[in-house]
Write a protein that holds these residues in place. Structure first.
Motif, short mmCIF file in Angstrom:
data_model
loop_
_atom_site.label_atom_id
_atom_site.label_comp_id
_atom_site.label_asym_id
_atom_site.label_seq_id
_atom_site.Cartn_x
_atom_site.Cartn_y
_atom_site.Cartn_z
N GLY A 1 -8.04 -57.40 8.99
CA GLY A 1 -7.97 -56.47 10.23
C GLY A 1 -7.18 -55.19 10.03
N VAL A 2 -6.55 -55.13 8.97
CA VAL A 2 -5.40 -54.19 8.72
C VAL A 2 -6.09 -52.80 8.72
CG1 VAL A 2 -3.54 -53.26 7.52
CG2 VAL A 2 -3.74 -55.77 7.81
N LEU A 3 -7.07 -52.64 7.99
CA LEU A 3 -7.51 -51.28 7.74
C LEU A 3 -7.96 -50.68 8.82
CD1 LEU A 3 -8.20 -49.05 5.50
CD2 LEU A 3 -10.78 -50.28 5.62
N ASP A 4 -8.64 -51.24 9.77
CA ASP A 4 -9.06 -50.78 11.25
C ASP A 4 -8.00 -50.64 12.15
OD1 ASP A 4 -11.70 -50.67 11.22
OD2 ASP A 4 -12.21 -52.10 12.55
N ALA A 5 -6.93 -51.40 12.05
CA ALA A 5 -5.62 -51.13 12.81
C ALA A 5 -5.00 -49.79 12.47
CB ALA A 5 -4.78 -52.44 12.55
N VAL A 6 -4.91 -49.75 11.00
CA VAL A 6 -4.27 -48.42 10.50
C VAL A 6 -5.23 -47.24 11.17
CG1 VAL A 6 -3.83 -47.28 8.49
CG2 VAL A 6 -3.26 -49.65 8.73
N LYS A 7 -6.54 -47.51 11.07
CA LYS A 7 -7.18 -46.11 11.47
C LYS A 7 -6.91 -45.83 13.03
CE LYS A 7 -11.08 -46.75 8.29
NZ LYS A 7 -12.53 -47.49 8.26
N GLY A 8 -6.50 -47.01 13.92
CA GLY A 8 -6.36 -46.70 15.20
C GLY A 8 -5.12 -45.92 15.40
N CYS A 9 -4.28 -46.43 14.30
CA CYS A 9 -2.61 -45.77 14.29
C CYS A 9 -2.72 -44.30 14.04
CB CYS A 9 -1.76 -46.68 13.50
SG CYS A 9 -1.33 -48.39 14.05
N ALA A 10 -3.45 -43.98 13.05
CA ALA A 10 -3.64 -42.64 12.70
C ALA A 10 -4.20 -41.56 13.96
CB ALA A 10 -4.76 -42.60 11.43
N LYS A 11 -5.40 -42.24 14.33
CA LYS A 11 -5.73 -41.72 15.68
C LYS A 11 -4.63 -41.38 16.76
CE LYS A 11 -10.56 -41.79 16.78
NZ LYS A 11 -11.79 -42.70 16.96
N LYS A 12 -4.01 -42.58 16.89
CA LYS A 12 -2.83 -42.32 17.99
C LYS A 12 -1.44 -41.86 17.72
CE LYS A 12 -0.89 -43.98 21.88
NZ LYS A 12 -1.40 -43.47 23.01
N GLY A 13 -1.67 -41.35 16.36
CA GLY A 13 -0.41 -40.58 16.07
C GLY A 13 0.85 -41.38 15.96
N VAL A 14 0.89 -42.76 15.38
CA VAL A 14 1.98 -43.56 15.27
C VAL A 14 2.65 -42.87 14.01
CG1 VAL A 14 2.44 -45.76 14.46
CG2 VAL A 14 0.72 -45.35 16.35
N LYS A 15 4.01 -43.22 14.20
CA LYS A 15 4.85 -42.75 12.94
C LYS A 15 5.17 -43.54 11.68
CE LYS A 15 7.22 -39.71 16.22
NZ LYS A 15 8.14 -40.03 17.40
N ALA A 16 5.04 -44.79 12.05
CA ALA A 16 5.30 -45.91 10.92
C ALA A 16 4.75 -47.03 11.36
CB ALA A 16 6.77 -46.10 11.05
N LYS B 1 -5.10 -49.25 -1.30
CA LYS B 1 -5.14 -47.85 -1.60
C LYS B 1 -5.80 -46.90 -0.36
CE LYS B 1 -5.01 -47.19 -6.64
NZ LYS B 1 -5.93 -47.15 -7.87
N GLU B 2 -6.63 -47.74 0.08
CA GLU B 2 -7.63 -47.13 1.21
C GLU B 2 -6.33 -46.90 2.47
OE1 GLU B 2 -9.92 -45.37 1.17
OE2 GLU B 2 -10.67 -45.19 3.34
N ILE B 3 -5.80 -47.95 2.74
CA ILE B 3 -4.93 -47.84 3.75
C ILE B 3 -3.83 -46.75 3.70
CG2 ILE B 3 -2.92 -49.44 4.81
CD1 ILE B 3 -4.65 -51.72 4.64
N ALA B 4 -3.29 -46.88 2.30
CA ALA B 4 -2.14 -45.80 2.18
C ALA B 4 -2.82 -44.26 2.21
CB ALA B 4 -1.87 -45.98 0.64
#
Lengths: 459, 459
Positions: B70-85, B105-108
């Motif tokens: 589930g992490v990859l999708d979550a990270v995509k959401g974080c990127a969209k939302k402008g999360v810092k960390a 690697k994809e997440i990074a």
């Protein structure tokens, strides 16, 4: 003993005579207690007597809580009264100077004539949890019962070892601070403990003795009967010199001691805390029949530390058979790389029953002589530990199983006593778990070697 | 951070998403908390959002409490939302297999593009006591503040080290479990801690890294500024191999690491518990200007053990001058043999003020660089420890003074925090006191050597 007199019992909290009476009563000693004090009618709740000779009843043990200059007179009174044993706390005897040595000899002469056993002088005293007897000057409440007994040549290390026992929630059977050994030697205490039904494991803190030959002969005889562990101070040059000046006994050539321990089948440990940790392993676990260890964990770090400490102690990891590997892989619901240490990853944290399934498989491997299960309950007492699983697989396998429940000692672990009462020893840091397992394995290896030399059957 | 989202926040106690939300709230985090859970209106006392994109406010940190898939999708959401960390707990990435490595690697890549720092994956998370932020899955209440910061490559050893910190009542500033280091390396955390005003001492638990050269360059730079201590697992062959298979990083040649630590001015310790004990010494005590230790005690045994451990670590005992010996003899009301360890016998147990008088004399001896005061409060909390005396003489001398208050950890020692807040470090076993002093001395020796090589002034 059926009755104890405290010579020098005092109302003054800073006196040994106060602390030693308190130690007796706090331990809920059930025999008669007679405070001896010429200046008081009562001490605590007890009627006091001016002299031991004024006590109408018989006295088995006299605790002499007086400074060194008062001891000789007190001992004379004890001889007259027919006391069977005395504990003498005071220092200032042979360890101090020639005058002190002379006084100690005189005390020993009187006691020998009267058939009185002397614990001390220059000692913290002795304890017997099975008769609720705390005849030290360290009040510590009711004495926790267990099957480890301790002989310490140092009072300070005696309390330190008892502190370790308390922390380990291990209890003890007898504790004897031998001090200057005016007429009771470490060898004599060993012979007593050999026959003591509640003593299963014996731990010794040794500085050095005059008659090392007799000690070693006796220790060998005792070690054939009961596991005997030793910490010898004076392994280094400066420490050896300091130990000599402390008890006046020759700490002597450590190398000779070391060789003698090994020949006598006595396990030597390197740090005092190991003494208690190893005693726990030996008293709780079944024998280790070989020297290969397996680990199962949900977290890699602590098991790497354990691996390293084991290796430093010369203990090797088991190599799992292909059959074992296949069975483990099938049993775990996620994809893992099966090896030793066997890391079940986070899934085992939430499914602690995996410790039973996988641990059981591992223990069936013929290359596995002992299993360490690593689990970090972290900071939450409500975590469900794999306690019943570990108890079950240990019982089935008949091999040593140790739980490294890595967590702060401030976190209560309710399952701990259940585990330990059912043959699984618990340690709360990776390094202590590793050392305890290493010492357990070393002990059984030593025992096999000693027995083989004698042509005795391997147990 | 001003706001934290917990992606995967759960009401199910066995889920990381429950534990991580609890960790945040137990620590009394003062910022905004947003549970993200598509199947719940509320989690705990908080309104839940189906997706991070539904949160109307800005989010600084997202704790991703989801299984690896589930992490990859979550990270995509974080990127969209402008999360810092983000903190990513899940394992199953590069440490598992090629597929996991690819996902990591994809997440990074996504995070690097969006400027998101990643703690993890395969980590326990991070904590900052000064912002009451516990973004791990280990709830532990309010975080105790202190000036030691910890970097751990292992989650399990991370909690172990935090457990040691709690036991030592030492508190901490930052704790960072770096895990797989998808885009935040140990070196990056070190650079952060170098500038962190509440970090005085840095402790590292290291398995191994790919770019050892950069780590060492940075570590050297940081160690010049702040004391840096390291425990490196993989010192033995088998442990090195096991560490490699754990993080997939080359634990590599330990000898090279060892040499690099020493060159970088980083103090290496042999057991994990030493890391915390040494950090305490270095953070509390003044620098050791030389390498000679003196002991003062009322009981010989523990000081013999300390002597032995010190000697094994290459630390020598001071030799008192005749003047010092004369002054001590005059100050003690009973006849003693003045030497080092200086045993004041039982009189110092009842007159703890002697620790001030005699300890003060000893610290004035030019051959004395540090003093260890041994005292066994045994099992009685009411014993009057020489606390104010030790504080006073430490202040006057400006030399390291350590109290070995040998007693069970279950015995509360009220004076402990007073002592430690006033520059006297407390240890409760002789061996740990000795190792801490040895490490303290080694650290300052290392620092002198490193600075001398650079032609810098000796502090």
């Amino acid at each position: 003993p059926k009755s104890v007199a405290v010579i020098g019992a005092s109302r003054n909290q800073s006196k040994l005579g106060y602390q030693s009476l308190k130690a007796l009563t706090d331990a809920e000693y059930q025999g008669e207690i007679y405070p001896i004090n010429p200046n008081a009618e009562t001490v605590g709740e007890y009627r006091a007597y001016p002299s031991i000779l004024d006590v109408p009843e018989e006295i088995d043990l006299a605790v002499i809580s007086l400074p060194s200059f008062g001891v000789l007179d007190a001992v004379k009174g004890c001889a007259k009264k027919g006391v069977k044993a005395v504990v003498i706390f005071a220092s200032g005897f042979k360890e101090l100077d020639d005058q002190g040595a002379h006084m100690e000899k005189e005390i020993a002469r009187i006691c020998n004539e009267a058939g009185i056993k002397i614990i001390g002088p220059n000692t913290i005293g002795l304890m017997n949890s099975y008769s609720n007897l705390n005849s030290t000057f360290a009040p510590m409440g009711k004495l926790p019962r267990g099957n480890v007994s301790i002989i310490s040549q140092s009072g300070g290390m005696g309390t330190t070892l008892v502190a370790y026992l308390l922390e380990a929630e291990l209890g003890f059977s007898k504790f004897v601070g031998v001090g200057n050994r005016a007429n009771v030697e470490i060898a004599d205490v060993l012979l007593y403990l050999k026959e003591d039904p509640t003593t299963k494991v014996i731990c010794i803190f040794l500085e050095g003795v005059e008659d090392a030959r007799r000690l070693m002969q006796v220790a060998k005889e005792v070690a054939e009967e009961k596991p005997t562990l030793i910490y010898k101070v004076g392994k280094t040059e400066v420490a050896a010199r300091a130990a000599f000046s402390h008890t006046g006994s020759l700490a002597g050539s450590y190398k000779l001691y070391k060789a003698a321990f090994s020949q006598a089948g006595i396990l030597e440990v390197i740090e005092p805390s190991e003494l208690i940790d190893a005693a726990k392993a030996i008293s709780i676990l079944p024998p280790a029949k070989g020297e290969k260890v397996a680990l199962v964990t949900h977290t890699a770090g602590p098991s790497l530390v354990i691996t390293e400490v084991l290796e430093r102690h010369g203990i090797k990891l088991s190599v799992f058979s292909n059959e074992t590997k296949r069975r483990i892989q099938e049993a775990v619901p996620v994809n893992i790389t099966v090896q030793n240490p066997c890391d079940l990853l986070g899934v085992a944290y939430v499914l602690p029953e995996l410790y039973g399934i996988v641990g059981g498989i591992i223990l069936e491997d013929s290359d596995v002589d002992a299993l360490i299960a690593v689990y970090t309950p972290s900071f939450q007492p409500e975590v469900r530990l794999p306690a019943k699983e570990l108890i079950e697989i240990a019982k089935v396998a008949g091999k040593p199983v140790v739980a490294a429940l890595v967590s702060p000692s401030t976190l209560p672990i309710e399952e701990k006593s259940d585990l330990e009462q059912n043959g699984v020893a618990v340690y709360r840091t990776p390094e202590r778990a590793a050392k305890a397992v290493a010492n357990h394995i070393k002990y059984w290896k030593l025992r096999r070697t000693t027995r083989a030399k004698k042509g005795w059957a391997i147990e």
